[in-house]
Enzyme design. Structure first.
Site, PDB file in Angstrom:
ATOM      1  N   GLY A  10       0.873  -1.178   0.000  1.00 38.32           N
ATOM      2  CA  GLY A  10       0.000   0.000   0.000  1.00 38.32           C
ATOM      3  C   GLY A  10       0.905   1.221   0.000  1.00 38.32           C
ATOM      4  O   GLY A  10       1.712   1.399   0.918  1.00 38.32           O
ATOM      5  N   GLY A  12      -0.212   4.463  -0.379  1.00 40.52           N
ATOM      6  CA  GLY A  12      -1.049   5.658  -0.255  1.00 40.52           C
ATOM      7  C   GLY A  12      -0.469   6.609   0.784  1.00 40.52           C
ATOM      8  O   GLY A  12       0.759   6.728   0.915  1.00 40.52           O
ATOM      9  N   ASN A  13      -1.375   7.248   1.521  1.00 39.20           N
ATOM     10  CA  ASN A  13      -0.918   8.256   2.497  1.00 39.20           C
ATOM     11  C   ASN A  13      -0.052   7.649   3.596  1.00 39.20           C
ATOM     12  O   ASN A  13       1.007   8.184   3.921  1.00 39.20           O
ATOM     13  CB  ASN A  13      -2.127   8.940   3.140  1.00 39.20           C
ATOM     14  CG  ASN A  13      -2.708   9.998   2.235  1.00 39.20           C
ATOM     15  OD1 ASN A  13      -2.010  10.555   1.386  1.00 39.20           O
ATOM     16  ND2 ASN A  13      -3.990  10.281   2.402  1.00 39.20           N
ATOM     17  N   ARG A  83     -11.237   5.649   5.457  1.00 38.32           N
ATOM     18  CA  ARG A  83     -12.567   6.200   5.747  1.00 38.32           C
ATOM     19  C   ARG A  83     -12.789   7.565   5.108  1.00 38.32           C
ATOM     20  O   ARG A  83     -11.862   8.352   4.961  1.00 38.32           O
ATOM     21  CB  ARG A  83     -12.712   6.407   7.259  1.00 38.32           C
ATOM     22  CG  ARG A  83     -13.042   5.163   8.009  1.00 38.32           C
ATOM     23  CD  ARG A  83     -13.599   5.514   9.373  1.00 38.32           C
ATOM     24  NE  ARG A  83     -12.582   5.858  10.346  1.00 38.32           N
ATOM     25  CZ  ARG A  83     -12.851   6.311  11.562  1.00 38.32           C
ATOM     26  NH1 ARG A  83     -14.124   6.502  11.922  1.00 38.32           N
ATOM     27  NH2 ARG A  83     -11.890   6.586  12.415  1.00 38.32           N
ATOM     28  N   THR A 120      -4.343  -1.727   8.107  1.00 40.19           N
ATOM     29  CA  THR A 120      -5.623  -1.577   7.392  1.00 40.19           C
ATOM     30  C   THR A 120      -6.818  -1.815   8.332  1.00 40.19           C
ATOM     31  O   THR A 120      -6.806  -2.741   9.138  1.00 40.19           O
ATOM     32  CB  THR A 120      -5.685  -2.585   6.217  1.00 40.19           C
ATOM     33  OG1 THR A 120      -4.548  -2.363   5.377  1.00 40.19           O
ATOM     34  CG2 THR A 120      -6.962  -2.430   5.407  1.00 40.19           C
ATOM     35  N   HIS A 176      -9.987  -1.569  18.113  1.00 40.80           N
ATOM     36  CA  HIS A 176      -9.722  -0.262  17.495  1.00 40.80           C
ATOM     37  C   HIS A 176     -11.023   0.305  16.936  1.00 40.80           C
ATOM     38  O   HIS A 176     -11.181   0.523  15.753  1.00 40.80           O
ATOM     39  CB  HIS A 176      -8.685  -0.439  16.385  1.00 40.80           C
ATOM     40  CG  HIS A 176      -8.164   0.853  15.828  1.00 40.80           C
ATOM     41  ND1 HIS A 176      -7.786   1.924  16.604  1.00 40.80           N
ATOM     42  CD2 HIS A 176      -7.942   1.250  14.548  1.00 40.80           C
ATOM     43  CE1 HIS A 176      -7.373   2.907  15.825  1.00 40.80           C
ATOM     44  NE2 HIS A 176      -7.457   2.518  14.576  1.00 40.80           N
TER      45      HIS A 176
END
Ligand code: APR
Length: 315
Positions: A10, A12-13, A83, A120, A176
């Protein structure tokens, strides 16, 4: 000694921030993997080109091919959807469990001896699935949640009292989700119990903010969820493993009877060292905290049942 290899699944950010932190801290060579062609390659090249300025020599590779993660020492998984405002972490279940299954199969194939950290969401379900699919022993599969949630608790307490964050120790345990358990009885400022410094009513407000802290960031960002702090949290866990620190950190660990919980990933204090999750640290909790842990476990069990449904339907 050869450099360690860290595979980030991953890009991404969070993945990009993880790569940056790995390089700045010189933790090892980095492989950044993503399904979107160009994204991991672009981020890796950009980071490589910052090396001469920052003074790091580690190699960074971006790829869409799992063969590049071959023999990684550590895999950190952030692949999946994040999200958007109005969504809970649990809303990500359907899509992210398909992604997690595919990612876990490839980690088992190409990096079978790695220490696997899952970020994730929904975390408790995703780390459960990662363990099941990889077949890795429980000491080599761990979920990142508690280090971040505890850091949020520490931040808010430090702000409230106008003291250094370094003076604040705190732990958030449990799942979480919004029913995570900030453990007030172990929260201290320079060794002083937090209950001597802040009123019970005000602590309740602060702890509620901790439970909602992920959502607070989502509402502000609007296009995604927190990424700097989750990345920092996973890097602390990675350093504990690579440097055999035996660091006690709250993480999602697989429980077999500890805390009276059986067969579930759940946030508890663990010691992380060269053996991965070397030990679950059993601490005494107040009656209220025990009750909250029970409520949180029930939620995690429901989440896993929902995941099993999704997986059965897609089989
Ligand atoms: N394999 C690899 N990468 C994938 C896959 C897949 N099958 N599917 C999606 N991705 C990639 C996306 O292309 C994207 O680049 O995962 C990346 C996720 O990045 P972001 O959308 O920026 O999300 P991020 O903020 O990094 O959060 C990732 O961590 O905290 C959790 O809730 C968060 O589940 C989310 C995850």
């Amino acid at each position: 000694m050869a450099r360690k290899k860290i595979a980030l699944i991953g890009a991404g950010n969070i993945g990009g921030t993880l790569a940056h932190l790995c390089a700045l801290k010189g933790l090892g060579d980095v492989v950044l993997y993503d399904v979107v062609d160009g994204l991991p390659q672009g981020k890796a090249l950009d980071l490589l080109e910052a090396g001469p300025i920052e003074g790091y020599d580690v190699n960074l590779v971006g790829t869409t091919s799992y063969t590049e993660i071959q023999e990684a020492d550590v895999c950190i998984v952030t692949a999946g959807l994040a999200r958007k405002p109005g969504m809970s972490r649990d809303d990500l279940l359907g899509i992210n469990c398909k992604i997690m299954r595919e990612v876990s199969e490839n980690i088992a194939k190409y990096a079978p001896n790695s220490f696997l950290i899952v970020i994730t969401n929904p975390l408790d379900a995703m780390v459960t699935l990662a363990k099941r699919v990889t077949g890795f022993p429980k000491n080599r599969v761990v979920g990142q949640a508690g280090v971040l949630d505890s850091s949020r608790y520490r931040t808010f307490i430090a702000q409230e009292l106008n003291v250094s964050v370094q003076n604040v120790t705190a732990m958030v345990l449990g799942g979480h989700g919004d029913d995570m358990v900030p453990v007030r009885s172990y929260c201290q400022v320079a060794g002083i119990s937090i209950e001597r410094l802040i009123s019970a009513e005000r602590l309740e407000e602060i702890e509620n903010r901790v439970r909602q802290a992920g959502g607070e960031i989502v509402a502000l960002l609007k296009t995604g969820s927190a990424f700097y702090s989750p990345a920092s949290a996973a890097i602390q866990m990675t350093e504990a493993y690579l440097y055999d620190k035996k660091h006690i950190l709250p993480c999602a660990a697989y429980l077999e009877g500890e805390y009276g919980i059986e067969g579930v990933y759940f946030g508890v204090p663990v010691s992380i060292g060269a053996g991965g999750v070397e030990r679950v640290v059993d601490i005494a909790l107040s009656d209220k905290e025990k009750q909250e842990m029970q409520g949180s476990v029930s939620h995690v069990q429901e989440l896993i049942a929902a995941m099993d449904n999704v997986l059965a339907q897609s089989a």
